[in-house]
Design an enzyme around this catalytic site. Structure first.
Site, mmCIF file in Angstrom:
data_model
loop_
_atom_site.group_PDB
_atom_site.id
_atom_site.type_symbol
_atom_site.label_atom_id
_atom_site.label_comp_id
_atom_site.label_asym_id
_atom_site.label_seq_id
_atom_site.Cartn_x
_atom_site.Cartn_y
_atom_site.Cartn_z
ATOM 1 N N SER A 80 -41.142 20.785 6.253
ATOM 2 C CA SER A 80 -39.909 21.234 5.590
ATOM 3 C C SER A 80 -39.056 22.195 6.405
ATOM 4 O O SER A 80 -37.944 22.529 5.988
ATOM 5 C CB SER A 80 -40.239 21.866 4.233
ATOM 6 N N LYS A 118 -35.484 21.260 7.090
ATOM 7 C CA LYS A 118 -34.380 21.614 6.190
ATOM 8 C C LYS A 118 -33.466 22.682 6.790
ATOM 9 O O LYS A 118 -32.334 22.864 6.338
ATOM 10 C CB LYS A 118 -34.923 22.099 4.837
ATOM 11 N N SER A 125 -37.667 24.874 -1.495
ATOM 12 C CA SER A 125 -37.887 23.742 -0.594
ATOM 13 C C SER A 125 -37.768 22.407 -1.323
ATOM 14 O O SER A 125 -38.674 21.578 -1.304
ATOM 15 C CB SER A 125 -39.266 23.846 0.081
ATOM 16 N N ASN A 126 -36.619 22.203 -1.956
ATOM 17 C CA ASN A 126 -36.409 21.027 -2.796
ATOM 18 C C ASN A 126 -36.065 19.799 -1.947
ATOM 19 O O ASN A 126 -34.985 19.710 -1.365
ATOM 20 C CB ASN A 126 -35.290 21.307 -3.801
ATOM 21 N N ASN A 127 -36.994 18.849 -1.873
ATOM 22 C CA ASN A 127 -36.804 17.645 -1.070
ATOM 23 C C ASN A 127 -35.641 16.798 -1.559
ATOM 24 O O ASN A 127 -34.882 16.239 -0.761
ATOM 25 C CB ASN A 127 -38.076 16.792 -1.076
ATOM 26 N N HIS A 146 -44.128 12.230 8.566
ATOM 27 C CA HIS A 146 -44.942 12.668 9.698
ATOM 28 C C HIS A 146 -44.354 12.172 11.012
ATOM 29 O O HIS A 146 -44.742 12.649 12.084
ATOM 30 C CB HIS A 146 -46.377 12.167 9.537
ATOM 31 N N THR A 181 -40.614 27.717 5.248
ATOM 32 C CA THR A 181 -41.983 27.210 5.361
ATOM 33 C C THR A 181 -41.977 25.691 5.491
ATOM 34 O O THR A 181 -41.009 25.021 5.153
ATOM 35 C CB THR A 181 -42.793 27.587 4.115
ATOM 36 N N SER A 228 -45.003 22.324 5.048
ATOM 37 C CA SER A 228 -46.391 21.942 4.815
ATOM 38 C C SER A 228 -46.506 20.470 4.460
ATOM 39 O O SER A 228 -45.804 19.974 3.584
ATOM 40 C CB SER A 228 -46.995 22.799 3.690
ATOM 41 N N LEU A 229 -47.360 19.771 5.179
ATOM 42 C CA LEU A 229 -47.755 18.397 4.881
ATOM 43 C C LEU A 229 -49.259 18.314 5.128
ATOM 44 O O LEU A 229 -49.877 19.287 5.574
ATOM 45 C CB LEU A 229 -47.041 17.403 5.814
#
Length: 495
Positions: free
Chosen positions: A84, A87, A332-334, A385, A445, A447-448
């Site tokens: 993220s 973004k 962190s709104n996709n 990814h 931030t 994270s995956l």
């Protein structure tokens, strides 16, 4: 003046005034630190030598915010999945392309006439992808129609979502993710269940009843397009809560299964819908009914294009982009990221698609002096990814945007370390909470699975602002503790 021109002027003036030359990025695996920060170098090198960091792929770069000079780097040119933190580019491109005051518009209009309380014709809802549209807005639309004397509609209820193309999921979305709030479908007409603005989702809550009975299920907002399949069982107090709430792929069947203990809070999930347009129309129809506005028995709810010359009956404009930045970046709104990408494509090229939107993002990167060939991305949210970038490029972005007129809006959207308020601390509210660091790190931030990242700004012990990017991938367990150690070193360092 364009951002690129402003950046060139700023850089040129620095060259002329003090002769600053950016430190060139060294080859992969080489570590460099300016002599002014020897303790920072030693401390971060110690963290980088940790067996957990040595076993993974990482890229770290730290710059001075005042000049852009690199003061530390480790594999700065290695391409890593940013998650993220991508973004940071998406939001910058959106602010530059759309402007801080950009607003989404949703219109209710008709191709007919109103006479004696009857709307003779179709009722259309035309969207532009507003992620902040709520049920209360649909209620307000219904109230406005009621004030205009409408009690009956003879035609159909039609949703116009053609502002965007028909591709609703980015290539990165796996079937296992489809029901999750972070993987909502992207359409021109969508609805959010609350003021977190997770557009295209419905809140599903299952709570215990009596032992041996099924859990009670509640949806917010209530919608008839969802079929709830309740396979739950209320079990004795103290038992394990095994509730699962998932939407069956390709359908609007939401399967709720597992045990829920008496006295527990049950479970709440934000579940995506397979057709956000139909969802929005269904909730709107309920709003109309609540105001006593009925449709003809032959009326249907469908998708269609609103007439260009239709009579506008009600309009809702969203908050400006400068205000949307907080729920977008703090949480962190996709969905916001993907909506903004398609909106940029529509704005610049008349095409509300990912191809057009990502093209705008690449062109923005080039326009401010970044090397877009060093950025690889197939979405705007960072879910894929396959997305790759170097920490050197990420920090250069964070340096270059500091001269933009919208920079204050940009940085105010970033999570603040240790701040308890969700719309201040965001995804960093429970991290970097030490009094020595709290409030001194402002960063995005990421994270995956097997990926963690952090990129932003940190104020040092001496009050200097440093820019940093820490990208990690291929780890077996979370590297967040190590990333936070590096961020702590930056914030507590002194030159």
């Amino acid at each position: 003046m364009k951002l690129q021109r402003r950046v060139l002027v700023v850089i040129l003036s620095m060259f002329l005034a003090i002769g600053v030359v950016f430190t060139p990025i060294t080859e992969a695996s080489e570590v460099h630190a300016a002599s002014a920060y020897p303790n920072l170098e030693r401390s971060i090198n110690l963290i980088m030598s940790d067996s957990r960091m040595k076993a993974i792929n990482s890229s770290v770069t730290i710059r001075k915010a005042s000049t852009g000079e690199i003061i530390y780097q480790s594999d700065a040119d290695k391409k890593i999945t940013p998650a993220s933190t991508l973004k940071l580019l998406t939001s910058a491109a959106a602010l530059d392309t759309l402007g801080e005051e950009y607003q989404f518009t949703t219109e209710v209009l008709t191709d007919g006439t109103i006479s004696k309380g009857v709307l003779q014709g179709n009722l259309y809802v035309r969207g532009q992808g507003d992620p902040t549209l709520l049920k209360q807005d649909l209620d307000q639309f219904a109230s406005q129609l009621k004030k205009q004397g409408v009690t009956k509609i003879t035609g159909n209820l039609v949703g116009d979502d053609y502002w965007f193309d028909d591709v609703r999921l980015s290539p990165s979305i796996d079937k296992s993710d489809e029901s999750r709030y972070y993987a909502a479908q992207i359409t021109g007409l969508t609805l959010s269940p609350n003021k977190d603005y997770d557009a295209g989702t419905v809140i599903v809550e299952a709570v215990p009843t009596q032992k041996g009975y099924k859990a009670k299920v509640k949806m917010t907002p209530e919608t008839g397009i969802v079929k709830v399949i309740n396979r739950t069982n209320t079990v004795p107090k103290g038992s394990k809560n095994t509730l699962s709430i998932k939407r069956q792929s390709g359908t609007n069947n939401i399967i709720i299964s597992g045990n829920v203990p008496v006295g527990s809070s049950g479970k709440k999930e934000w579940v995506t819908l397979s057709n956000p347009t139909a969802y929005t129309l269904d909730v709107f129809k309920k709003s109309l009914a609540s105001k006593g506005i009925k449709f003809s028995p032959k009326s249907v709810v469908r998708r269609g294009i609103a007439p260009a010359d239709g009579q506008v009956l009600a309009v809702k404009t969203s908050m400006p982009l400068k205000d949307l930045m907080k729920p977008f970046m703090k949480l962190s709104n996709n969905t916001h990221a993907e909506i903004l990408a398609k909106t940029m494509g529509r704005q610049k090229y008349g095409e509300g698609s990912w191809n057009a939107g990502l093209r705008v993002m690449r062109e923005f990167a080039d326009s401010i002096g970044l090397n877009s060939s060093e950025w690889r991305f197939e979405d705007a949210s960072g879910m894929s990814h396959s997305n790759k970038v170097t920490s050197a490029q990420m920090t250069e972005l964070l340096f270059l945007v500091r001269s933009a007129p919208w920079y204050s809006t940009y940085v105010q959207g970033l999570p603040v370390a240790g701040a308890n308020d969700r719309f201040i601390g965001g995804t960093l509210r429970n991290r970097l909470t030490s009094p020595l660091v709290k409030g001194k790190v402002i960063a995005k931030t990421g994270s995956l699975n097997r990926v963690n990242s952090l990129a932003g700004y940190a104020e040092t012990k001496d009050g200097e602002t440093l820019i940093f990017s820490i990208l990690t991938q291929d780890q077996k367990s979370s590297t967040i503790p190590l990333i936070d150690k590096i961020a702590t070193v930056i914030a507590t360092s002194a030159n």
